[in-house]
Design a protein around this motif. Structure first.
Motif, PDB file in Angstrom:
ATOM      1  N   PRO A 127       0.850  -1.193   0.000  1.00 25.89           N
ATOM      2  CA  PRO A 127       0.000   0.000   0.000  1.00 25.89           C
ATOM      3  C   PRO A 127       0.889   1.248   0.000  1.00 25.89           C
ATOM      4  N   GLN A 128       0.389   2.331  -0.553  1.00 20.34           N
ATOM      5  CA  GLN A 128       1.195   3.534  -0.745  1.00 20.34           C
ATOM      6  C   GLN A 128       1.839   4.040   0.540  1.00 20.34           C
ATOM      7  N   LYS A 129       1.118   4.013   1.654  1.00 22.44           N
ATOM      8  CA  LYS A 129       1.687   4.553   2.888  1.00 22.44           C
ATOM      9  C   LYS A 129       2.922   3.771   3.324  1.00 22.44           C
ATOM     10  N   TYR A 130       3.014   2.505   2.984  1.00 22.87           N
ATOM     11  CA  TYR A 130       4.197   1.702   3.302  1.00 22.87           C
ATOM     12  C   TYR A 130       5.278   1.860   2.225  1.00 22.87           C
ATOM     13  N   ARG A 131       4.845   1.940   0.974  1.00 22.59           N
ATOM     14  CA  ARG A 131       5.784   2.130  -0.140  1.00 22.59           C
ATOM     15  C   ARG A 131       6.606   3.397   0.063  1.00 22.59           C
ATOM     16  N   GLU A 132       5.942   4.473   0.473  1.00 22.65           N
ATOM     17  CA  GLU A 132       6.616   5.758   0.650  1.00 22.65           C
ATOM     18  C   GLU A 132       7.740   5.670   1.677  1.00 22.65           C
ATOM     19  N   VAL A 133       7.437   5.114   2.854  1.00 26.93           N
ATOM     20  CA  VAL A 133       8.455   5.084   3.904  1.00 26.93           C
ATOM     21  C   VAL A 133       9.584   4.120   3.570  1.00 26.93           C
ATOM     22  N   ILE A 144      14.502   8.465   9.934  1.00 29.68           N
ATOM     23  CA  ILE A 144      13.109   8.477  10.394  1.00 29.68           C
ATOM     24  C   ILE A 144      12.620   9.915  10.612  1.00 29.68           C
ATOM     25  N   LEU A 145      13.435  10.730  11.266  1.00 27.93           N
ATOM     26  CA  LEU A 145      13.050  12.118  11.541  1.00 27.93           C
ATOM     27  C   LEU A 145      12.797  12.878  10.241  1.00 27.93           C
ATOM     28  N   ASP A 146      13.681  12.697   9.256  1.00 28.29           N
ATOM     29  CA  ASP A 146      13.513  13.375   7.965  1.00 28.29           C
ATOM     30  C   ASP A 146      12.233  12.922   7.265  1.00 28.29           C
ATOM     31  N   ILE A 147      11.980  11.618   7.309  1.00 28.85           N
ATOM     32  CA  ILE A 147      10.774  11.078   6.675  1.00 28.85           C
ATOM     33  C   ILE A 147       9.531  11.643   7.355  1.00 28.85           C
ATOM     34  N   SER A 148       9.559  11.708   8.685  1.00 30.80           N
ATOM     35  CA  SER A 148       8.377  12.224   9.393  1.00 30.80           C
ATOM     36  C   SER A 148       8.103  13.675   9.017  1.00 30.80           C
ATOM     37  N   LEU A 151       6.756  13.793   5.256  1.00 32.44           N
ATOM     38  CA  LEU A 151       5.407  13.277   5.070  1.00 32.44           C
ATOM     39  C   LEU A 151       4.402  13.886   6.047  1.00 32.44           C
ATOM     40  N   GLY A 152       4.892  14.729   6.956  1.00 32.44           N
ATOM     41  CA  GLY A 152       3.995  15.349   7.926  1.00 32.44           C
ATOM     42  C   GLY A 152       3.420  14.342   8.904  1.00 32.44           C
ATOM     43  N   LEU A 153       4.256  13.357   9.297  1.00 33.72           N
ATOM     44  CA  LEU A 153       3.805  12.299  10.195  1.00 33.72           C
ATOM     45  C   LEU A 153       4.607  12.321  11.486  1.00 33.72           C
ATOM     46  N   ASN A 154       4.054  11.746  12.515  1.00 35.10           N
ATOM     47  CA  ASN A 154       4.746  11.531  13.773  1.00 35.10           C
ATOM     48  C   ASN A 154       5.857  10.506  13.540  1.00 35.10           C
ATOM     49  N   GLU A 155       6.991  10.651  14.238  1.00 40.79           N
ATOM     50  CA  GLU A 155       8.094   9.700  14.086  1.00 40.79           C
ATOM     51  C   GLU A 155       7.651   8.277  14.406  1.00 40.79           C
ATOM     52  N   GLY A 156       6.815   8.130  15.411  1.00 33.71           N
ATOM     53  CA  GLY A 156       6.307   6.805  15.785  1.00 33.71           C
ATOM     54  C   GLY A 156       5.514   6.170  14.652  1.00 33.71           C
ATOM     55  N   THR A 157       4.758   6.984  13.948  1.00 33.10           N
ATOM     56  CA  THR A 157       3.975   6.488  12.817  1.00 33.10           C
ATOM     57  C   THR A 157       4.902   5.993  11.707  1.00 33.10           C
ATOM     58  N   VAL A 158       5.964   6.747  11.452  1.00 36.75           N
ATOM     59  CA  VAL A 158       6.929   6.335  10.431  1.00 36.75           C
ATOM     60  C   VAL A 158       7.578   5.012  10.837  1.00 36.75           C
ATOM     61  N   LYS A 159       7.983   4.888  12.099  1.00 35.19           N
ATOM     62  CA  LYS A 159       8.594   3.651  12.581  1.00 35.19           C
ATOM     63  C   LYS A 159       7.629   2.476  12.444  1.00 35.19           C
ATOM     64  N   THR A 160       6.377   2.703  12.812  1.00 33.30           N
ATOM     65  CA  THR A 160       5.375   1.649  12.710  1.00 33.30           C
ATOM     66  C   THR A 160       5.166   1.228  11.261  1.00 33.30           C
ATOM     67  N   ARG A 161       5.076   2.213  10.361  1.00 33.93           N
ATOM     68  CA  ARG A 161       4.891   1.887   8.946  1.00 33.93           C
ATOM     69  C   ARG A 161       6.091   1.139   8.383  1.00 33.93           C
ATOM     70  N   LEU A 162       7.285   1.536   8.784  1.00 33.59           N
ATOM     71  CA  LEU A 162       8.490   0.824   8.342  1.00 33.59           C
ATOM     72  C   LEU A 162       8.464  -0.625   8.829  1.00 33.59           C
ATOM     73  N   ARG A 163       8.148  -0.810  10.102  1.00 35.45           N
ATOM     74  CA  ARG A 163       8.110  -2.165  10.667  1.00 35.45           C
ATOM     75  C   ARG A 163       7.052  -3.011   9.962  1.00 35.45           C
ATOM     76  N   ARG A 164       5.866  -2.449   9.774  1.00 44.01           N
ATOM     77  CA  ARG A 164       4.796  -3.195   9.107  1.00 44.01           C
ATOM     78  C   ARG A 164       5.159  -3.510   7.661  1.00 44.01           C
TER      79      ARG A 164
END
Length: 177
Positions: A127-133, A144-148, A151-164
């Motif tokens: 899915p796109q949200k995972y492809r992006e990260v 992670i900080l740069d990606i957040s 993409l205008g996301l919380n760092e935790g969200t980026v970490k979660t998306r990366l892990r998933r």
């Protein structure tokens, strides 16, 4: 709309960042023609907004962010939602990162190329949200900080998306999906 003091030479920016913008567009749209549309729109927007660019780092991050936003716009359009396109065009797969090892024999190089191609195909299925990260982290070497921030996301969200995304890819590569 004053100038920031940083001068953007659009021709130079195109020469320097064209490959990056196109790779991000292909990774996010999965269709060569859509990626080309995104590519064009990004550089048209750069002409309009070049006076707002603060420095080289801001320029690169701006290009990545606008490319992702344009890709999302195309992916979310009514046309794309209602039309199924074959995205297995061989042209789409030419941008895989080059094998940096020069000490491999042809057989090992071929096997590595096949593995990279397989991983790339699995990344494109995310899915796109995972492809992006995944793309930003592994292909553009963004933290992670740069990606957040991009993409205008919380760092935790980026970490979660990366892990998933990694979990999905791992299961997919093992034939679990």
């Amino acid at each position: 709309m004053g100038s920031t003091g940083f001068s953007v030479d659009v021709d130079q920016v195109v020469r320097e960042y064209a490959d990056m913008v196109y790779r991000i567009a292909v990774a996010n749209t999965r269709v060569t023609q859509d990626a080309e549309d995104v590519f064009q729109e990004v550089f048209v927007k750069l002409v309009r907004y070049k006076d707002r660019i603060e420095d080289e780092n801001h320029l690169k991050n701006w290009l990545i962010r606008v490319t992702i936003n344009e890709s999302r716009r195309i992916e979310g359009s009514g046309w794309k939602k209602n039309v199924s396109l074959d995205t297995t065009d061989d042209e789409d797969t030419e941008w895989t990162p080059e094998d940096e090892s020069t000490d491999t024999n042809p057989e090992d190089a071929f096997l590595e190329s096949e593995r990279n191609e397989s991983v790339l195909e699995k990344v494109r299925e995310l899915p796109q949200k995972y492809r992006e990260v995944i793309y930003l982290h592994f292909y553009e070497d963004k933290k992670i900080l740069d990606i957040s921030k991009m993409l205008g996301l919380n760092e935790g969200t980026v970490k979660t998306r990366l892990r998933r995304a990694k979990d999905i890819l791992s299961k997919s590569m093992k034939g679990g999906i």
